[in-house]
Write an enzyme that holds these catalytic residues in place. Structure first.
Site, PDB file in Angstrom:
ATOM      1  CB  ALA A  32       9.638  -6.020  -0.087  1.00  0.00           C
ATOM      2  CG  HIS A  37       6.882   0.143  -3.416  1.00  0.00           C
ATOM      3  ND1 HIS A  37       6.784  -0.865  -2.433  1.00  0.00           N
ATOM      4  CD2 HIS A  37       8.089   0.748  -3.121  1.00  0.00           C
ATOM      5  CE1 HIS A  37       7.875  -0.449  -1.624  1.00  0.00           C
ATOM      6  NE2 HIS A  37       8.795   0.335  -2.151  1.00  0.00           N
ATOM      7  N   GLY A 147       8.236   7.996  -2.033  1.00  0.00           N
ATOM      8  CA  GLY A 147       7.214   8.197  -1.022  1.00  0.00           C
ATOM      9  C   GLY A 147       7.258   9.021   0.064  1.00  0.00           C
TER      10      GLY A 147
END
Ligand code: PAF
Length: 280
Positions: A32, A37, A147
């Site tokens: 997803a 990303h 992240g």
């Protein structure tokens, strides 16, 4: 871009790269994929000869099976995005490939993994450590990219790498936000347009709290009361913690870096959103 499903294929292709002295970057994901990303992958592509992106919806880190069921699955679109970002290898294994038998290993790094997400999602970080340690073993990356949106996760992974004496550089990459300030997350696709607008208040309030020069306790109460006053948002926790250990602080001088970590329920379903802000 090579897409592989088995550990044997992955290792075979990486052995070839290592023989040529190539550096390897790993970006672990659960799919997803979004702009957040993409920023990790682009950074890895810049800093390494080969970038491997894993796409694996890891069941052992979901304490809430409903959350796992509704997690978005978008493999085809993910691969298109990764191709554009310049990734060389995608590793998208099945659950049986990764867990041919149940993983009974226990990872425990208190207080880092015990507070906040660790307290509200029992077993979550154990599952994260299980999968990330496996991925590190398969890929043996020089660098792994995560992240900062999942601030606590990075702190736990750093503890694990230290504990297992793995020679891997953990690279923390800044949160990517929508124009409204909402932190990019795969879960945002589960929000309606109206809920997305509501969710943007989370970072607005966090940012305001940083400007106000209040005590730690006042800052805590300000954030919780401002967000809870917005219909459709409900704070699960807001913790102001040492940016390294994640232990609670009671004054701004208690730690060298201080971070506020928040989880908010948004909308009717509701969707659980996390964010954080650095105070110092
Ligand atoms: O941050 C995530 O998407 C996951 O927790 C990770 C690191 C890919 C492990 O499944």
């Amino acid at each position: 871009m090579l897409i592989v499903q088995t550990i044997a294929e992955l290792k075979a292709c990486l052995n070839g790269e290592r023989e040529q002295g190539h550096s390897v970057g790993l970006v672990p994901t659960m799919g997803a994929l979004h702009a957040g990303h993409a920023s990790l992958v682009e950074r890895s592509v810049k800093e390494n000869d080969v970038t491997v992106v894993s796409i694996f919806l890891n069941p052992t880190q979901f304490n809430d099976k409903k959350d796992l069921e509704r997690y978005p699955r978008t493999l085809e679109a993910d691969c298109e995005l990764l191709e554009k970002c310049g990734a060389q290898v995608v590793f998208a294994p099945s659950v049986d490939e990764v867990y041919p038998e149940p993983d009974t290993r226990v990872f425990s790094y208190p207080p880092t993994d015990a507070v906040m997400e660790g307290a509200f999602r029992p077993g979550h970080f154990n599952g994260v450590c299980q999968i990330v340690s496996k991925l590190f073993d398969y890929v043996e990356p020089d660098r792994a990219y995560f992240g900062e949106k999942d601030y606590q996760q990075i702190c736990v992974i750093r503890r694990m790498v230290e504990d297992l004496k793995m020679d891997i550089n953990i690279v923390a990459c800044p949160v990517i936000r929508e124009e409204s300030g909402l932190a990019r997350s795969s879960r945002n696709t589960l929000l309606s347009d109206e809920e997305r607008q509501l969710a943007a208040h989370i970072y607005r309030v966090l940012s305001e709290s940083r400007k106000k020069q209040m005590s730690v306790a006042e800052t805590h109460d300000f954030v919780v009361s401002e967000i809870d006053a917005i219909e459709g948002l409900k704070v699960q926790y807001f913790s102001i913690v040492d940016g390294l250990t994640l232990a609670d602080v009671s004054t701004w001088d208690d730690a060298e870096s201080v971070v506020g970590c928040i989880t908010v329920y948004c909308g009717a379903v509701p969707i659980r959103l996390i964010d954080h802000i650095r105070y110092k």
